[in-house]
Write a protein that holds these residues in place. Structure first.
Motif, PDB file in Angstrom:
ATOM      1  N   GLY A  64       4.043   8.312   1.420  1.00 20.98           N
ATOM      2  CA  GLY A  64       2.913   7.882   2.315  1.00 20.98           C
ATOM      3  C   GLY A  64       3.405   6.539   2.907  1.00 20.98           C
ATOM      4  O   GLY A  64       2.953   6.225   3.989  1.00 20.98           O
ATOM      5  N   ILE A  65       4.549   5.805   2.297  1.00 18.57           N
ATOM      6  CA  ILE A  65       4.483   4.498   2.616  1.00 18.57           C
ATOM      7  C   ILE A  65       5.625   4.891   3.931  1.00 18.57           C
ATOM      8  O   ILE A  65       5.573   4.044   5.002  1.00 18.57           O
ATOM      9  CB  ILE A  65       5.340   3.793   1.644  1.00 18.57           C
ATOM     10  CG1 ILE A  65       4.481   3.347   0.570  1.00 18.57           C
ATOM     11  CG2 ILE A  65       6.150   2.562   2.259  1.00 18.57           C
ATOM     12  CD1 ILE A  65       5.061   2.775  -0.587  1.00 18.57           C
ATOM     13  N   GLU A  66       6.449   5.731   4.057  1.00 18.70           N
ATOM     14  CA  GLU A  66       7.323   5.810   4.893  1.00 18.70           C
ATOM     15  C   GLU A  66       6.688   6.575   6.181  1.00 18.70           C
ATOM     16  O   GLU A  66       6.966   6.173   7.204  1.00 18.70           O
ATOM     17  CB  GLU A  66       8.548   6.847   4.573  1.00 18.70           C
ATOM     18  CG  GLU A  66       9.600   7.214   5.604  1.00 18.70           C
ATOM     19  CD  GLU A  66      10.244   6.009   6.376  1.00 18.70           C
ATOM     20  OE1 GLU A  66      10.451   5.980   7.455  1.00 18.70           O
ATOM     21  OE2 GLU A  66      10.422   4.850   5.618  1.00 18.70           O
ATOM     22  N   LEU A  91       2.494  -1.285  -7.485  1.00 20.66           N
ATOM     23  CA  LEU A  91       2.508  -0.961  -6.178  1.00 20.66           C
ATOM     24  C   LEU A  91       4.084  -1.003  -6.119  1.00 20.66           C
ATOM     25  O   LEU A  91       4.926  -1.735  -6.179  1.00 20.66           O
ATOM     26  CB  LEU A  91       1.945  -1.410  -5.049  1.00 20.66           C
ATOM     27  CG  LEU A  91       0.328  -0.959  -5.146  1.00 20.66           C
ATOM     28  CD1 LEU A  91      -0.033  -1.827  -3.947  1.00 20.66           C
ATOM     29  CD2 LEU A  91       0.368   0.485  -4.780  1.00 20.66           C
ATOM     30  N   PRO A  92       4.626   0.108  -5.383  1.00 19.12           N
ATOM     31  CA  PRO A  92       6.047  -0.105  -4.953  1.00 19.12           C
ATOM     32  C   PRO A  92       6.376  -1.086  -3.915  1.00 19.12           C
ATOM     33  O   PRO A  92       5.183  -1.635  -3.382  1.00 19.12           O
ATOM     34  CB  PRO A  92       6.234   1.450  -4.335  1.00 19.12           C
ATOM     35  CG  PRO A  92       5.174   2.421  -4.767  1.00 19.12           C
ATOM     36  CD  PRO A  92       4.195   1.302  -5.136  1.00 19.12           C
ATOM     37  N   PRO A  93       7.319  -1.986  -4.117  1.00 16.78           N
ATOM     38  CA  PRO A  93       7.556  -3.155  -3.390  1.00 16.78           C
ATOM     39  C   PRO A  93       7.196  -2.942  -1.999  1.00 16.78           C
ATOM     40  O   PRO A  93       6.914  -3.875  -1.035  1.00 16.78           O
ATOM     41  CB  PRO A  93       9.075  -3.465  -3.700  1.00 16.78           C
ATOM     42  CG  PRO A  93       9.448  -2.858  -4.963  1.00 16.78           C
ATOM     43  CD  PRO A  93       8.628  -1.521  -5.045  1.00 16.78           C
ATOM     44  N   ASP A  94       7.646  -1.920  -1.399  1.00 13.19           N
ATOM     45  CA  ASP A  94       7.754  -1.727   0.015  1.00 13.19           C
ATOM     46  C   ASP A  94       6.120  -1.415   0.688  1.00 13.19           C
ATOM     47  O   ASP A  94       6.052  -1.189   1.809  1.00 13.19           O
ATOM     48  CB  ASP A  94       8.501  -0.678   0.642  1.00 13.19           C
ATOM     49  CG  ASP A  94       8.807   0.653  -0.249  1.00 13.19           C
ATOM     50  OD1 ASP A  94       7.903   0.620  -1.194  1.00 13.19           O
ATOM     51  OD2 ASP A  94       9.360   1.620   0.516  1.00 13.19           O
ATOM     52  N   ALA A  95       5.261  -1.028  -0.390  1.00 14.20           N
ATOM     53  CA  ALA A  95       3.840  -0.807   0.092  1.00 14.20           C
ATOM     54  C   ALA A  95       3.265  -2.035   0.615  1.00 14.20           C
ATOM     55  O   ALA A  95       2.572  -1.882   1.597  1.00 14.20           O
ATOM     56  CB  ALA A  95       2.974  -0.454  -1.103  1.00 14.20           C
TER      57      ALA A  95
END
Length: 119
Positions: A64-66, A91-95
């Motif tokens: 979903g982030i990508e 949360l994942p860091p790139d969120a």
């Protein structure tokens, strides 16, 4: 607020059902589509141009982030809200850098919270 068209993106049918029910409670809001993968979300978002996307973070295939990054690169006016079961600190860091408008834990999703978003 009127005219909010929502695309629900989640691989779990029970969550999509709950999200549909919540959105129906909001005057002027309507579900315009559902997707179960990041790839489907990208195709529907760029084809249908919804006002808002409720985007699960963990999806089969593209995350979903990508998907959020790619959608916003082509349609920067779409408001994307990430949803997941993660606590905010997990949360994942790139969120935080993908361009999403907000993050809402699935357990915290309510009509009032959605209505308070700047769409």
């Amino acid at each position: 607020m009127t005219g909010v068209e929502v695309l629900i993106v989640d691989d779990q049918a029970p969550f999509r059902s709950v999200a549909r029910a919540l959105i129906r409670l909001l005057p002027g809001w309507r579900v315009v589509g559902e997707a179960v993968t990041g790839e489907d979300a990208l195709a529907q978002a760029l084809g249908d141009r919804p006002s808002m996307i409720l985007m699960d973070i963990n999806l089969p295939g593209m995350s979903g982030i990508e998907a959020t990054r790619r959608i916003l690169a082509e349609a920067p006016d779409v408001k994307i809200v990430l949803v997941s079961t993660y606590a905010a600190e997990d949360l994942p860091p790139d969120a935080a850098s993908c361009g999403a408008l907000a993050y809402i834990r699935k357990d915290d999703l309510t009509p009032a919270l959605l209505r308070g978003l700047p769409v």
